[in-house]
Scaffold this active site. Structure first.
Site: not given
Ligand code: F6P
Length: 550
Positions: A206, A212, A268, A384, A516
């Site tokens: 987004k 990452e 989410r 299990h 972060k």
């Molecule tokens: O984990 C935090 C968060 O902001 C989530 O709400 C979101 O789904 C994820 O990081 C990934 O964010 P982006 O789509 O901006 O990379």
């Protein structure tokens, strides 16, 4: 606003809880042969049985009054009408518009968002079809065989969960893969399965700034260019899903290959948006639309069904009953369907990122427990592993058992033997958790089975179960796109209901930001040769020890 814990219905529920605290579900079932009949909801092929919770005939009316006192009806209206209920980010919350298959106008900031949503769905349809048909070619003219979604959190878990759950509906000639962790092992192991000539990367973010995702995306870009010896190959092998067009273009992805979505879609809650592109490619756009249609059915049900018969409302209220009045702080999701094995992780983000909050909408500390610790595993595997604790541990864990009546696969004797065994396990678990086994019963069983008295005395207590452990069963006919859409939307709205009652904003995630922020201070220190002294002694030493041995 006065705290919900001082409301008339909350106080009445607290009194009611005291009066039934020691009630045993096994007695309640014996006393009322109709207990199931007035404690379940049916919605098409969905059956929600909540009779194995610690409730009596008085409990639900009181819980429903609580929902009314918390103005749930008004909050539902605000959700669907595009009010900026995510006030701390100044955003509307309109994931329901993404699956509004009737196309009635939905307004955000005075503008109908449906035309834009439909345009993106059309773009996804064209693109996914061109990849599936082979019309979209890699840089060297080969068709795409592997689609790698690079994203994390909401930009990963939803599509990964759905593609796994609906694998039988997927294209046989396309493998969907998912890379999320910045641990290089994730990307490296994924790339081992990929041919650079036939792999398409979807960078799903987004913000297009998530560390990452961007680290993985840059490494994947280097891998493609390195193998195909031309940076022009990016055009054929990379598309992006983002709200941040300028950052995508700076990365080198052509504006034609950007799939848009909007700031009123929470991460989410985003699998219904273009974040679902990997789903559309793997399952086909018609199946993606069925997923949307299933969620839309539940949106309508949530909007219109009376609170007493409203699945997300009842599930949310039972959750509140368990967490706040019985103090059961965790909740296990137990899907008896191997395809749904990623559902617990998916719901973990959905629930814990939404409702894991101690500050209320007025900026004050809440004075009650909010989001449960959510966890789980598919059945029968969990049986299990951790079911021992669920049956005999000192912590009581309310559970959701999720079970399709029909399997997606025909295998083994008569084609359904596996599935009958699976169903029998699910039913047996819900019954034994509720029933328990008194020590006396365990003793009698052993005596009848001919165990020597010494052994009976030694083992009877170990073989006893307190029972009275709450579970809810969710059954449906078969796991298909529409059903999965319904199931996810049930949980989304359940979480919303709880957030309303706890008076928290379920749609921001400031808690994730702090870690972060600190990571951005630690990384330069790791790059620096001289000793780090600016943190506390533990943090300094962790950094310095790592640097010394790196
Ligand atoms: O984990 C935090 C968060 O902001 C989530 O709400 C979101 O789904 C994820 O990081 C990934 O964010 P982006 O789509 O901006 O990379």
């Amino acid at each position: 606003m006065t705290s919900i814990t001082n409301s008339k219905s909350w106080l009445a529920l607290a009194e009611h809880q005291k009066s039934i605290n020691s009630a045993q579900m096994r007695d309640l079932f014996n006393e009322d042969k109709d207990r199931f009949n007035h404690n379940h909801i049916q919605f098409d092929d969905f059956l929600i049985d909540f009779s194995k919770n610690r409730i009596t005939n008085e409990t639900l009316p009181l819980l429903v009054s609580l929902a009314r006192e918390a103005n749930l009806e008004q909050w539902k209206d605000k959700l669907f009408s595009g009010d900026k209920i995510n006030f701390s980010e100044d955003r509307a919350v309109l994931h329901t518009a993404l699956r509004n298959r009737t196309n009635t106008p939905v307004m955000a900031d005075g503008k109908d968002v449906m035309p834009e949503i439909n345009a993106v769905i059309d773009k996804m349809a064209l693109f996914s079809e061109s990849v599936r048909s082979g019309e979209w070619k890699g840089f060297t003219g080969k068709r795409i065989e592997t689609v790698v979604n690079i994203g994390i959190g909401g930009s990963d878990l939803g599509p990964a969960m759905v593609c796994k759950a609906l694998k039988p509906f997927g294209a046989k000639h396309i493998s969907p893969l998912f890379v999320s962790n910045v641990d290089g092992a994730d990307l490296a192991q994924t790339l081992e399965k990929c041919d650079p000539h036939t792999t398409l990367f979807i960078v799903a973010s987004k913000t297009f700034t998530t560390q990452e995702t961007m680290t993985n995306a840059f490494s994947a870009r280097d891998w493609v260019i390195g193998h195909l010896n031309d940076s022009a190959a990016i055009r054929n092998h990379f598309v992006a899903i983002s709200t941040n067009k300028s950052a995508v273009e700076a990365f080198g992805i052509s504006p034609d290959n950007i799939f848009e979505f909007w700031d009123w879609v929470g991460g989410r809650y985003s699998l219904w948006s273009s974040i679902g592109l990997s789903i559309a490619i793997f399952l086909g756009i018609e199946n993606f639309k069925q997923l949307l249609a299933g969620a839309h059915d539940i949106d309508n049900h949530f909007k219109t069904a009376p609170l007493e018969k409203n699945i997300p409302v009842i599930l949310g209220l039972i959750g509140i009953w368990n967490i706040n009045f019985f103090n059961f702080k965790t909740h296990a999701i137990l899907p008896y369907d191997q395809g749904l094995s990623l559902l617990p992780s998916y719901l973990q983000q959905l629930d814990m990122e939404s409702n894991g909050k101690f500050i209320d909408r007025e900026g004050k500390r809440v004075c009650l427990h909010t989001g449960p610790i959510l966890w789980g595993e598919s059945g029968t595997n969990g049986q299990h592993a951790f079911y021992q604790l669920i049956h005999q541990g000192t912590e009581i864990v309310p559970t959701d058992f999720i079970m399709p009546i029909h399997s997606q696969y025909k295998i083994g004797k008569n084609g359904d033997e596996h599935h009958k065994i699976l169903i029998s396990n699910f039913i047996a678990q819900t019954q034994s958790l509720m029933l328990g086994k008194k020590e006396e019963e365990a003793r009698n069983e052993m005596v009848v089975a001919g165990f020597p008295e010494k052994e009976v005395n030694l083992l009877a207590s170990h073989k006893s179960f307190l029972g009275n452990r709450p579970s809810t069963s969710i059954l449906f006919d078969k796991l298909d796109p529409k059903t999965l859409g319904r199931l996810i939307a049930i949980y989304e709205h359940k979480i919303f209901v709880q957030g309303v009652i706890w008076n928290i904003n379920s749609f921001d995630q400031w808690g994730v930001e702090y870690g972060k922020q600190i990571a951005s201070l630690v990384l330069p220190e790791l790059r620096e040769k001289s000793a780090t002294v600016s943190f506390d002694s533990s943090t300094n030493n962790l950094i310095n020890y790592t640097k010394k041995n790196l």
